[in-house]
Scaffold this active site. Structure first.
Site, short mmCIF file in Angstrom:
data_model
loop_
_atom_site.label_atom_id
_atom_site.label_comp_id
_atom_site.label_asym_id
_atom_site.label_seq_id
_atom_site.Cartn_x
_atom_site.Cartn_y
_atom_site.Cartn_z
N ASP A 7 0.82 -1.29 -0.12
CA ASP A 7 -0.07 -0.09 -0.17
C ASP A 7 0.89 1.18 0.05
O ASP A 7 1.57 1.52 1.09
CB ASP A 7 -0.90 -0.06 1.35
CG ASP A 7 -1.73 1.23 1.21
OD1 ASP A 7 -2.41 1.54 0.38
OD2 ASP A 7 -1.93 1.78 2.39
N GLU A 68 -0.80 -1.24 -4.91
CA GLU A 68 -2.04 -0.61 -5.32
C GLU A 68 -1.72 0.36 -6.24
O GLU A 68 -0.77 0.97 -6.47
CB GLU A 68 -2.38 0.03 -3.84
CG GLU A 68 -3.53 0.93 -4.13
CD GLU A 68 -4.16 1.51 -2.80
OE1 GLU A 68 -4.28 2.80 -2.83
OE2 GLU A 68 -4.50 0.99 -2.00
N ASP A 141 -2.84 1.37 6.93
CA ASP A 141 -2.02 1.03 5.71
C ASP A 141 -1.59 -0.58 5.75
O ASP A 141 -1.40 -1.23 4.63
CB ASP A 141 -0.85 1.68 6.00
CG ASP A 141 -0.90 3.29 6.01
OD1 ASP A 141 -1.17 3.94 5.15
OD2 ASP A 141 -0.76 3.68 7.15
#
Length: 193
Positions: A7, A68, A141
Site C-alpha cells: 500500500d 495498489e 496501511d
C-alpha cells in the site's frame, strides 16, 4: 506462492506478506509499515522507503509483488508521494526479477469483502477473518497491504504487468479505462492511465 502486497505511501508504506496455498488457502506471514520522516528532504524520504521495501522483499523472497494502482486523488502532494512510492516498489521488484501486479483499491475491496465500496473497517475485519488473525491489522496501511496481497492471490488473472493493452486489464480496470477516456482525463492523475 508468496505474495507481498504494498500500500504505497511516502510517510507510511504498508507491506503485507501472505502465502497462497492449495485451494486458495491463504496464510498470514508478515505485516508492517515502512516509514519515512516528513522532516527529511524528499530524496532521503524516498531512499528510506526504497531501503525498507528492499529489506522486506529480500527477507520474504515473494513470488509476486502486488501494488495498489495509483489513481486520482484531490491532494496533489499525496498522489505524487504515493506514485513515487509505488514506483520504488516496482523498481525493487524489477531489480530482483519478481513479477509485479497492480490492483485498484476497488478491486482489493471487492476481493476481500465482496463490496468495491467497503469502508476501511470492513476491509480490516475481513482481512483479519480471511487470514485468521486474532486482531485487526494496524495501522490501516498494513491492512490495505494485506488486502492487496489477498486480492492478487484470489484474482491474479490480468493484473501482471506487460503493458496496458486491453487483454492485460481486469474487468474493473477496463471499466476504469473507459470512464477515464470518456472524461478525457481532465488533468487528473490516474493509475496506469
Amino acid at each position: 506462492m508468496i505474495v507481498l502486497g504494498v500500500d504505497p505511501g511516502l510517510t507510511r508504506c504498508g507491506v503485507g506478506v501472505i502465502e497462497a496455498g492449495a485451494s486458495r488457502r491463504l496464510s498470514f506471514i508478515h505485516v508492517d509499515v515502512v516509514r519515512s520522516d516528513p522532516d527529511l528532504s524528499q530524496d532521503l524520504r524516498l531512499l528510506a522507503i526504497y531501503n525498507g521495501l528492499s529489506d522486506k522483499i529480500d527477507r520474504f523472497s515473494p513470488d509476486v509483488i502486488s501494488i495498489e494502482r495509483v489513481f486520482a486523488q484531490s491532494n496533489r502532494n499525496t498522489v505524487l508521494g504515493t506514485a513515487q512510492a509505488a514506483g520504488l516498489a516496482m523498481l525493487a521488484a524489477a531489480q530482483r526479477g519478481i513479477p509485479v501486479a497492480l490492483h485498484t483499491p476497488t478491486e482489493a475491496k471487492m476481493a476481500v469483502t465482496g463490496n468495491g465500496q467497503a469502508e476501511k473497517i470492513q476491509v480490516e475485519r475481513m482481512v483479519a477473518r480471511i487470514l485468521k488473525l486474532d486482531r485487526l491489522p494496524q495501522p490501516a496501511d498494513a491492512a490495505d497491504a494485506l488486502a492487496q496481497a489477498i486480492c492478487h492471490a484470489l484474482r491474479p488473472a490480468g493484473a501482471l504487468q506487460g503493458g496496458e493493452r486491453e487483454e492485460h486489464l481486469t474487468p474493473a480496470q477496463r471499466q476504469w479505462a473507459r470512464a477515464a477516456a470518456r472524461q478525457g482525463n481532465h488533468g487528473g492523475v490516474h493509475r496506469g492511465m
